[in-house]
Design an enzyme around this catalytic site. Structure first.
Site, PDB file in Angstrom:
ATOM      1  CG  ASP A  13      -1.757   1.168   1.413  1.00 49.40           C
ATOM      2  OD1 ASP A  13      -2.286   1.658   0.398  1.00 49.40           O
ATOM      3  OD2 ASP A  13      -1.902   1.654   2.548  1.00 49.40           O
ATOM      4  CG  ASP A  15      -1.884   7.508   1.054  1.00 48.98           C
ATOM      5  OD1 ASP A  15      -0.915   8.248   0.794  1.00 48.98           O
ATOM      6  OD2 ASP A  15      -2.916   7.472   0.368  1.00 48.98           O
TER       7      ASP A  15
END
Length: 252
Positions: A13, A15
Site C-alpha cells: 500500500d 499511504d
C-alpha cells in the site's frame, strides 16, 4: 517459449505504509477548510473518495494553488522509517518483485517514488490514474467493480493483486511467496487471498492489524455477517526495519 522464473512478490500500500502520512488528506490541508463547500465535503459519501478528491483538486485550482505547490508537498511527505531500505533489500538481496496498489493516484505516487529514488525499484503501480490538464489535476477511478463487498467500487486490491500474479505467470514469472504490506481496511481483501506460505505485514495500532489478528484467530466476522479467516503468516510492524528483520529470519 518462455523460460520459467521463480521469484517472490512484495505488494505495498502507499499511504501510511510507504509514506508516514496520507497523501490525499495532506493535499486537502493546502486549502482553508472553510473554502471547501459542504457539497464537496459530502461527495465521498455519495460518489466515493475519488469524486471527493476531484472536487478538492478543483477547489485548489480555483484558489490558485498550482502544480508546483502540490508537487512540493507530495515530495516532502516522509517515508516510514526503514521503508526505503526495506524495498532496496527486497529487490537487491531477496529476489523480490515489488508493486504498489493504492487508492491514492498515479501523479502522487510516481512523483514521490521518483523523488526518493524508488521508481526503478517498483515494477508496477496500480492506482487511480491522474494527470494535470491546464493547471487542474484530474483523477479517474482505476476500475469500476461490484464483485468485492470488502472493497471500494473504484479499487479492489485483491483482484488487482491476483490479476497481476496471473499475468506474470503467463509471462513465465511464478511467485513462490507473496508478502503484502498495508495498514487499512482496504488491505484486508488482498490479505484474505494469501495462503499459508505468504506473509501479511500489518502496521501496528492501525485498522488492518486489528482485523487481521482477529481473523487469524478465527474471531472476525465482516459487516455482512460473513466469517473471515486469514491463512497467511502475520508480521506486525512499526517500521520497515522490523519487516526487514522478519524477512531475514524467515525467508533466507
Amino acid at each position: 517459449m518462455n523460460t520459467r522464473c521463480r521469484k517472490k512478490l512484495a505488494v505495498f500500500d502507499f499511504d501510511h505504509t510507504v509514506i508516514d502520512d496520507n497523501s490525499d488528506t495532506a493535499i486537502v490541508k493546502l486549502i482553508d477548510h472553510k473554502k471547501i463547500p459542504k457539497e464537496i465535503k459530502m461527495l465521498h459519501r455519495s460518489d466515493g473518495w475519488t469524486a471527493f478528491m476531484q472536487g478538492i483538486f478543483e477547489i485548489l485550482h480555483e484558489n490558485d494553488i498550482n502544480e508546483e505547490s502540490i508537487r512540493d508537498l507530495i515530495i516532502s511527505l516522509p517515508p516510514i522509517e526503514g521503508m526505503v531500505e526495506l524495498i532496496y533489500e527486497m529487490t537487491e538481496k531477496l529476489n523480490f518483485d515489488v508493486i504498489v496498489i493504492s487508492d491514492s493516484n498515479s501523479y502522487f505516487i510516481d512523483l514521490w517514488l521518483e523523488a526518493h529514488n524508488l521508481k526503478e525499484r517498483v515494477l508496477k503501480v496500480f492506482t487511480n490514474p491522474a494527470h494535470f490538464e491546464d493547471g487542474l489535476l484530474k483523477i479517474h477511478m482505476y476500475h469500476l467493480q461490484d464483485s468485492c463487498k470488502l472493497s471500494t467500487k473504484n479499487l479492489c486490491k485483491g483482484q488487482i493483486m491476483e490479476d497481476f500474479i496471473e499475468d506474470q505467470k503467463q509471462k513465465g514469472v511464478t511467485y513462490d511467496t507473496v508478502v503484502y504490506c498495508g495498514d487499512g481496511y482496504n488491505d484486508f481483501c488482498p490479505i484474505l487471498r494469501l495462503n499459508s506460505k505468504d506473509v501479511a505485514c500489518v502496521r501496528d495500532k492501525y485498522k488492518c492489524a486489528e482485523i487481521v489478528l482477529k481473523a487469524k484467530d478465527g474471531r472476525y466476522t465482516d459487516v455482512h455477517g460473513i466469517p473471515r479467516t486469514v491463512y497467511a503468516n502475520v508480521c506486525v510492524w512499526s517500521s520497515g526495519f522490523e519487516i526487514t528483520e522478519y524477512m531475514r529470519q524467515h525467508m533466507l
